[in-house]
Design a protein around this motif. Structure first.
Motif, PDB file in Angstrom:
ATOM      1  N   GLU A   1       8.331 -23.966  10.305  1.00 24.00           N
ATOM      2  CA  GLU A   1       7.495 -23.436   9.602  1.00 24.00           C
ATOM      3  C   GLU A   1       5.994 -23.096  10.098  1.00 24.00           C
ATOM      4  OE1 GLU A   1       6.837 -24.116   5.134  1.00 24.00           O
ATOM      5  OE2 GLU A   1       8.868 -22.850   5.033  1.00 24.00           O
ATOM      6  N   ARG A   2       5.884 -24.693  10.924  1.00 16.07           N
ATOM      7  CA  ARG A   2       4.837 -25.377  11.851  1.00 16.07           C
ATOM      8  C   ARG A   2       4.655 -24.911  12.553  1.00 16.07           C
ATOM      9  NH1 ARG A   2       3.741 -31.672   9.341  1.00 16.07           N
ATOM     10  NH2 ARG A   2       3.383 -31.276   7.686  1.00 16.07           N
TER      11      ARG A   2
ATOM     12  N   ASN B   1      13.182 -19.797   7.663  1.00 12.31           N
ATOM     13  CA  ASN B   1      14.311 -20.121   8.576  1.00 12.31           C
ATOM     14  C   ASN B   1      15.378 -19.936   6.430  1.00 12.31           C
ATOM     15  OD1 ASN B   1      15.815 -22.929   6.135  1.00 12.31           O
ATOM     16  ND2 ASN B   1      13.671 -22.740   7.045  1.00 12.31           N
ATOM     17  N   ASN B   2      16.483 -19.493   7.004  1.00 10.06           N
ATOM     18  CA  ASN B   2      17.097 -19.439   5.025  1.00 10.06           C
ATOM     19  C   ASN B   2      18.095 -19.123   5.583  1.00 10.06           C
ATOM     20  OD1 ASN B   2      17.159 -18.005   2.946  1.00 10.06           O
ATOM     21  ND2 ASN B   2      16.366 -16.651   2.386  1.00 10.06           N
ATOM     22  N   GLY B   3      19.187 -18.794   4.246  1.00  9.57           N
ATOM     23  CA  GLY B   3      20.955 -18.876   4.672  1.00  9.57           C
ATOM     24  C   GLY B   3      20.911 -18.263   2.689  1.00  9.57           C
TER      25      GLY B   3
ATOM     26  N   GLU C   1      12.039 -31.941   6.490  1.00 10.53           N
ATOM     27  CA  GLU C   1      11.782 -31.410   8.179  1.00 10.53           C
ATOM     28  C   GLU C   1      12.178 -30.562   8.497  1.00 10.53           C
ATOM     29  OE1 GLU C   1       9.893 -33.844   9.657  1.00 10.53           O
ATOM     30  OE2 GLU C   1       9.109 -34.662   7.418  1.00 10.53           O
ATOM     31  N   PHE C   2      13.326 -29.972   8.049  1.00 13.78           N
ATOM     32  CA  PHE C   2      13.972 -28.404   8.560  1.00 13.78           C
ATOM     33  C   PHE C   2      12.477 -27.508   8.636  1.00 13.78           C
ATOM     34  CE2 PHE C   2      16.273 -25.044   9.890  1.00 13.78           C
ATOM     35  CZ  PHE C   2      18.107 -26.190  10.695  1.00 13.78           C
ATOM     36  N   ASP C   3      12.470 -27.103   7.412  1.00 12.42           N
ATOM     37  CA  ASP C   3      11.027 -26.350   7.108  1.00 12.42           C
ATOM     38  C   ASP C   3       9.896 -26.736   7.741  1.00 12.42           C
ATOM     39  OD1 ASP C   3      12.937 -25.178   5.064  1.00 12.42           O
ATOM     40  OD2 ASP C   3      12.353 -25.340   3.559  1.00 12.42           O
ATOM     41  N   LYS C   4      10.012 -27.910   8.127  1.00 10.72           N
ATOM     42  CA  LYS C   4       8.277 -28.066   8.897  1.00 10.72           C
ATOM     43  C   LYS C   4       8.720 -27.090   9.922  1.00 10.72           C
ATOM     44  CE  LYS C   4       7.226 -32.024   5.944  1.00 10.72           C
ATOM     45  NZ  LYS C   4       6.698 -33.989   5.487  1.00 10.72           N
TER      46      LYS C   4
END
Length: 441
Positions: free
Chosen positions: A85-86, A91-93, A79-82
């Motif tokens: 990106e949506r 995001n990254n780390g 869900e974090f990526d969604k």
């Protein structure tokens, strides 16, 4: 990131807006507004890198970086990526010597949801055996792809600290021994999270287009109730003074040409010699006008390129502990390695003999170019990185605005002193990786 000029007649330098404060639970907060583009960068840095990960758990800090993307109790895996990106962001780390960081670049209106999401995983990461087993496999495959099964894998960024340093914390395999990665269990993960992933061991940085009052309100709302932890005492990271040159050779079955790396132990952070080394680095290895490029590429034709710098896993500003200045290159097997070392010695000697106010000005031009590129580019990530590190390591993110002045204090005499103290054979480690000898049939 727009860097505003100073008023006429003032000393040239950066004037980056920095507001710094702390929540009652110890979270360090740095705000740097910039209205020139409708984007915002949020970064959370935890003061735990692989330098002080648990013994017999090499690679654990990096493994845990992966665990932070496995979802929280309120925000399941994926869900974090969604969320990023949506909404047109990303995001990254990453895990480094002295920190693990997580960041998001988003449209400005998405600041509040991102703050909520970061706070949610800080207070309630979903730690379970299935996720741990999955990420152990992911990290082991990453080690195989990036190190074990790649030509020059780990050379010299991973290898050299293990040869040059004596203190285990600085000298162990940061990427992780496969046996250590397998042996990590869920209790280890939970204890690590409860200890290090706490607000009093973190810095939150916001850079970009936001209203300060709104940011403060949301930070208080989402982060202030997260409890702090009892942090263990920091291990002693000191390295013994090196008195004698060290030389090592290793084999690599995947390469056809040898490579050499030469590393010197750095002066302590924030000392006059540290800033002098920053300018020496510019003169020695940065650009095609550098001394080593001139000698090894243009003059001798020993190699096609020369790498080098302070902190191969970042830059000279984002670490906190013993560090190496290093240079490395790939060369033809017919070239004696001692001839390369001689050229490095001569290049260093050139700088010591010829250093002047003019050569320091040239180094300053290159350093300022690096600083402005790093701080003003790539969506503010470089600025967020520096602000977070200066908050974590120095309790002073405003240091970013005094860097140029620190470098301007460097004199020819200081450069010569730094070279004679630190860039000496007795303070260096030489590592050569050679093609593995083929067995005769």
């Amino acid at each position: 990131m727009f860097i505003a000029p100073l008023a006429a007649g003032a000393q040239k330098g950066m004037t980056i807006p920095v507001e710094y404060y702390k929540l009652t639970n110890g979270l360090k907060v740095v705000l740097s507004p910039d209205k020139h583009a409708p984007i915002v960068t949020v970064a959370v840095y935890y003061n735990i890198g692989f330098r002080i990960e648990p013994k017999n758990r090499t690679g654990f800090a990096h493994l845990f970086e992966h665990m932070m993307f496995q979802g929280s109790k309120n925000f399941p895996k994926g869900e974090f990526d969604k969320l990023t990106e949506r909404n047109g962001g990303f995001n990254n780390g990453s895990t480094r010597f002295d920190f693990t960081n997580y960041f998001e670049v988003m449209p400005a209106h998405m600041l509040e949801p991102i703050l909520w999401a970061e706070a949610d995983r800080m207070k309630g990461l979903d730690l379970n055996q299935a996720s741990l087993t999955n990420q152990q496999g992911v990290v082991k495959n990453e080690v195989k792809v990036n190190v074990l099964n790649r030509p020059y894998g780990g050379f010299p960024w991973l290898d050299m600290p293990q040869y040059a340093n004596e203190n285990w914390y600085n000298a162990h395999n940061f990427y992780g021994d496969l046996k250590d990665l397998d042996s990590a269990n869920l209790d280890d993960v939970k204890k690590f999270f409860e200890t290090y992933y706490a607000p009093n061991n973190a810095a939150l940085v916001i850079v970009g287009d936001f209203e300060t009052a709104d940011a403060k309100k949301w930070i208080e709302k989402y982060f202030s109730a997260i409890p702090s932890s009892t942090l263990p005492s920091t291990p002693d990271l000191a390295e013994p003074v090196q008195q004698k040159e060290k030389r090592f050779t290793k084999e690599d079955a995947l390469i056809n040409k040898p490579a050499i790396a030469i590393a010197y132990k750095m002066p302590p952070r924030n000392t006059p010699e540290y800033y002098a080394m920053g300018l020496i680095d510019q003169l020695l290895v940065k650009g095609k006008d550098s001394r080593l490029y001139h000698r090894l590429v243009q003059q001798k034709g020993i190699t096609a390129n020369v790498n080098g710098g302070i902190n191969y896993l970042g830059n000279m500003f984002n670490y906190n502990g013993p560090m190496l200045w290093m240079t490395d290159l790939i060369y033809d097997g017919t070239v004696p390695s001692d001839s390369i070392i001689t050229q490095v010695d001569l290049a260093i000697a050139d700088i010591g003999k010829e250093v002047s106010d003019e050569s320091i000005k040239l180094a300053m031009v290159k350093m300022r170019s690096f600083l402005y590129d790093n701080l003003g580019g790539f969506y503010g990530i470089g600025l967020a990185d520096m602000l977070a590190c200066f908050a974590l390591f120095d309790d002073n993110p405003s240091r970013v605005n005094s860097l140029e002045q620190e470098f301007r204090q460097v004199t020819p005499e200081l450069v010569r002193k730094t070279i004679s103290t630190y860039l000496t054979p007795g303070n260096r480690t030489i590592l050569i990786t050679e093609p593995a000898k083929k067995e005769s049939k």
